[in-house]
Motif scaffolding. Structure first.
Motif, mmCIF file in Angstrom:
data_model
loop_
_atom_site.group_PDB
_atom_site.id
_atom_site.type_symbol
_atom_site.label_atom_id
_atom_site.label_comp_id
_atom_site.label_asym_id
_atom_site.label_seq_id
_atom_site.Cartn_x
_atom_site.Cartn_y
_atom_site.Cartn_z
ATOM 1 N N LEU A 489 0.838 -1.204 0.000
ATOM 2 C CA LEU A 489 0.000 0.000 0.000
ATOM 3 C C LEU A 489 0.871 1.253 0.000
ATOM 4 N N ALA A 493 1.226 4.113 -2.936
ATOM 5 C CA ALA A 493 0.855 5.492 -2.606
ATOM 6 C C ALA A 493 1.915 6.502 -3.028
ATOM 7 N N TYR A 504 -1.044 9.694 -9.008
ATOM 8 C CA TYR A 504 -1.191 9.116 -7.661
ATOM 9 C C TYR A 504 -2.185 7.960 -7.728
ATOM 10 N N SER A 506 -3.646 4.145 -5.604
ATOM 11 C CA SER A 506 -3.756 3.356 -4.369
ATOM 12 C C SER A 506 -4.261 1.975 -4.761
ATOM 13 N N ASN A 541 -7.778 1.741 -0.690
ATOM 14 C CA ASN A 541 -6.455 2.010 -0.112
ATOM 15 C C ASN A 541 -6.266 1.294 1.229
#
Length: 821
Positions: A489, A493, A504, A506, A541
């Motif tokens: 994760l 990120a 960006y 997730s 996420n």
């Protein structure tokens, strides 16, 4: 008609007999009993007067039967049958144990004519020896019958006298059919009269014989047999027979032929073969490999494969081929073989794995063959069929193969396996907005980041689109699953720089476990997929477990961490102080600051539970700063009011050092020294910083600078739990360590003459030689204190002196000691 009995039997006659004898009339009354009968009754705890002349024997049997004696019931029935003329005689055997000795008796009952009237005579005899012999014979017969080998006995002429059940199974002849027949006519598949004569001569000489025969089954099928013949002799030592034990060696012969054939192929095959241990050491080569390499067999055995394979270790064994070997057990690819004269040639290498009975790698079989266009084409086709063309990761087909392989390994080892299903959040929007070319580059970068989070033996696969799976096989520690999920994760990120764009992303991760959740590929994949969607539904996420119990544990950990984030602000944290006593004087000269958490609902939370969470999350930096300040202010107060030299030890976590390293949010100087107006007047001796041996040995430039800056600022340092890790004596001097704290595991069981005492004494002597003072932790008894004092230990800390106390409680203890001093 019953036999007639004289009116009187001379007592001297029947008394001379060893059998127990009694005569009863038609009504069951005992007319006469001999001395042996009376002696037997007396020897077995009975009253001879109650079983002799004038007593009704049938009444005696009935009374015994009413007491639960089943044998008495049977005897009474037999006597009544004979008196009634329904039978002439009967025999009844029964056990009658005496203390410590099993016994058997036989009761013989016969009718006779006494004075013109029917009568019965009973003869009672001890048959224990006979019964023991029968039992031994039965046991020996059962033993021979249960042997998983053919056992056959013959007389000296070869006539079969014994044929056990396994012989029936092995040869197809029943015992009834075999007994009495000549063994040479029945068993051998070839003429062996001469061989039988040789065997008989050896047995006559007192020796056994072992060898192989080709024998015939009843059906006509022949097969090899290993036979061991031994002589049977009578009490005079004369040979009276032969006992033979036979074992079918058909499978062994097949294996022997197969091994011989394999050895011939191995020697004659034109392709070079090299067998290595898992570490790469050569253990065997065939003649073709000797020709390929130019070395002799003696020069090759025991050498590393890198001696001969240019580029293999870099391009194969440590690269993609090695990963395939670990996961699938086999791999192939192009390598360069180096000849003894220095020449190199391209070879096609196929590596297969031989496993031991525990499923561990035992050998690698390396087979070399010349490179051909066909082999290159085959390799290309194989890669296209098993690997994703975009990311280079295993595709769905290879993923299924590897998961099956890992499941088999987990079943053998008994260790669990974790399967992760990863979906990139909102990837479709990114793909639609920035285009498929950017999307493809993102997927390649995602694949690389996910692969960097796992062990070399684990697998990351792309099933299609933005869906990835991860196989974590043979897990010794289930907590590692969560660590990998957090790492993935965090990796996703981080911003992705694609050309001029910064993207960006997730991910949502579902986790399932083998064998707890499921044991087959399809169910595990379904479980992980469901857990992944549950993670998406909770907000993306994040990760989630399919297993409910682990989900609850993960939720508890998350709640604890969330509560810990607010614990300092809500005044739930406390600093307690445990005294450190100067052993020579008994005075409290120091204290150790210990962090405690009083949760409003849960009550006291163990430091072993919340401190690792604080370190993992980074909260330890803020909490550690607060503890340092509390300890410093308290040390200043006690120095001003009680002891001007009083010190407080404060534990510093490795995470605090890393957060204060260059590039982190804190400046690289001793924490708390110059950042606070009160601490500006800080001299440094009020506080002792406690670190572990592992921290001392961490050789990063940043850590070394911080440790040395402590010394420059006057802060003393102590090595906590000394003796449980690894230390360098040069480091003890380099960083000017002031105190060594002997770990309590050496103190708790310390008694006079013990190894623990010897270790403590050695640490004290070593510390003093280096100019370092020594503190013993875990002192709980006066004996431990006396032993440490005698050893020259400087300070002691433990429940013998006091448990950890709040500052006011410690103040009272300190003042009472000060007054006493």
């Amino acid at each position: 008609m019953p036999a007639a009995l004289p009116d009187s039997i001379p007592e001297v006659t029947i008394d001379a007999l060893l059998e127990h004898i009694v005569l009863i009339d038609q009504r069951g009354t005992i007319l006469s009993a001999n001395k042996a009968w009376r002696d037997f009754a007396l020897a077995n705890g009975g009253d001879p007067a109650r079983v002799c002349e004038g007593v009704n024997y049938l009444d005696v049997c009935d009374r015994a039967a009413s007491s639960g004696c089943g044998d008495a019931v049977q005897v009474g029935l037999l006597v009544r049958d004979i008196l009634a003329g329904r039978r002439r005689s009967a025999t009844f055997d029964y056990p009658c144990d005496s203390p410590g000795q099993p016994r058997w008796f036989s009761l013989k009952i016969a009718s006779l004519d006494h004075a013109g009237a029917p009568a019965v005579v009973l003869v009672h005899d001890n048959i224990t020896d006979l019964k023991i012999c029968e039992q031994q014979i039965q046991f020996q017969a059962s033993l021979l019958a249960s042997v998983e080998q053919a056992v056959i006995a013959t007389d000296v002429a070869g006539i079969i006298q014994y044929w056990n059940p396994f012989a029936e199974k092995l040869y197809g002849w029943s015992a009834a059919e075999a007994l009495g027949r000549d063994i040479i006519e029945l068993v051998p598949a070839e003429n062996c009269v001469d061989r039988a004569a040789q065997i008989m001569a050896r047995l006559q000489a007192g020796c056994s014989w072992s060898g192989e025969f080709l024998v015939r089954h009843r059906s006509g099928r022949t097969f090899p047999m290993h036979v061991t013949d031994s002589p049977i002799r009578d009490e005079q030592g004369r040979l009276v027979g032969i006992i033979g034990i036979s074992t079918d060696i058909s499978e062994w012969k097949k294996t022997e032929r197969a091994l011989n054939l394999s050895a011939m192929v191995y020697e004659a095959i034109g392709e070079a073969i090299m067998i290595t241990e898992p570490c790469g050491r050569i253990v065997a080569v065939n003649p073709a490999f000797i020709r390929l390499s130019g070395y002799t067999e003696q020069e090759l055995i025991g050498q590393p494969a890198s001696l001969l394979l240019s580029g293999v270790l870099g391009q194969v064994h440590n690269g993609d081929v090695l990963q395939r070997l670990e996961k699938a057990g086999h791999a192939q690819g192009k390598v360069w073989a180096r000849h003894k004269n220095g020449d190199e040639c391209a070879e096609w290498l196929r590596v297969d794995t031989i496993y031991d009975e525990r499923g561990q790698v035992k050998f690698r079989v390396n087979m070399f063959s010349g490179i051909t266009d066909q082999k290159l084409a085959e390799d290309t086709i194989w890669r296209q069929a098993n690997f994703d063309f975009l990311t280079g990761l295993p595709n769905r087909s290879m993923f299924h193969d590897r998961l099956e392989h890992e499941l088999r390994k987990s079943r053998r080892s008994g260790l669990p396996l974790a399967l992760m299903f990863i979906d990139i959040d909102h990837f479709k929007e990114v793909n639609d907005t920035l285009g498929h070319d950017t999307g493809d580059k993102l997927l390649r970068e995602v694949a690389a980041r996910l692969s960097a989070c796992i062990r070399q033996a684990d697998t990351v696969a792309r099933l299609g689109g933005d869906e990835f799976t991860v196989i974590l096989g043979e897990l010794d520690d289930l907590d590692s699953v969560e660590r990998v999920a957090h790492a993935m994760l965090a990796a996703l990120a981080e911003p992705f720089a694609i050309k001029a764009e910064t993207v960006y992303l997730s991910g949502s991760i579902g986790i399932t476990l083998f064998p707890h959740d499921a044991t087959d590929v399809d169910t595990l994949l379904k479980n992980a997929d469901q857990a992944m969607y549950a993670a998406k539904n909770r907000g993306r996420n994040q990760f989630g477990y399919f297993m409910q119990s682990m989900q609850r544990a993960a939720q508890k950990k998350m709640r604890t961490l969330n509560d810990l984030r607010a614990a300092l602000a809500l005044d739930q944290l406390r600093v307690l102080y445990q005294p450190i006593v100067e052993l020579s004087s008994g005075r409290i000269r120091k204290a150790e600051a210990l962090l405690r958490w009083q949760h409003p609902q849960r009550g006291p939370v163990s430091p072993a539970e919340f401190i690792p969470l604080a370190e993992e999350s980074g909260l330890i930096v803020g909490i550690g700063d607060w503890v340092f300040q509390q300890a410093f202010h308290q040390a200043m107060r006690w120095r001003g009011s009680i002891d001007p030299d009083f010190q407080i030890s404060v534990n510093m976590s490795p995470a605090q050092f890393r957060r204060h390293s260059p590039g982190a949010s804190h400046a690289c100087h001793p924490p708390h020294v110059r950042a606070h107006p009160v601490l500006g007047r800080y001299v440094g001796t009020e506080i002792v910083v406690e670190i572990t041996e592992g921290m001392l040995m961490e050789s990063t430039h940043s850590i070394r600078e911080q440790l040395l800056s402590f010394r420059e600022s006057g802060i003393q340092m102590s090595i906590d739990d000394f003796g449980t890790g690894y230390s360098s004596l040069s480091y003890l001097k380099k960083f000017h360590i002031d105190y060594l704290k002997i770990d309590q595991s050496f103190v708790l069981k310390m008694v006079a003459g013990s190894d623990d005492l010897a270790l403590c004494e050695a640490i004290v002597v070593m510390g003093h030689k280096l100019g370092i003072k020594v503190i013993a932790e875990g002192v709980e008894t006066q004996e431990q204190r006396d032993l440490l004092t005698a050893a020259g230990c400087d300070f002691g800390q433990g429940y013998l002196f006091s448990r950890p106390l709040s500052a006011p409680q410690f103040d009272l203890l300190l003042r009472s000691h000060d007054c006493g001093a």
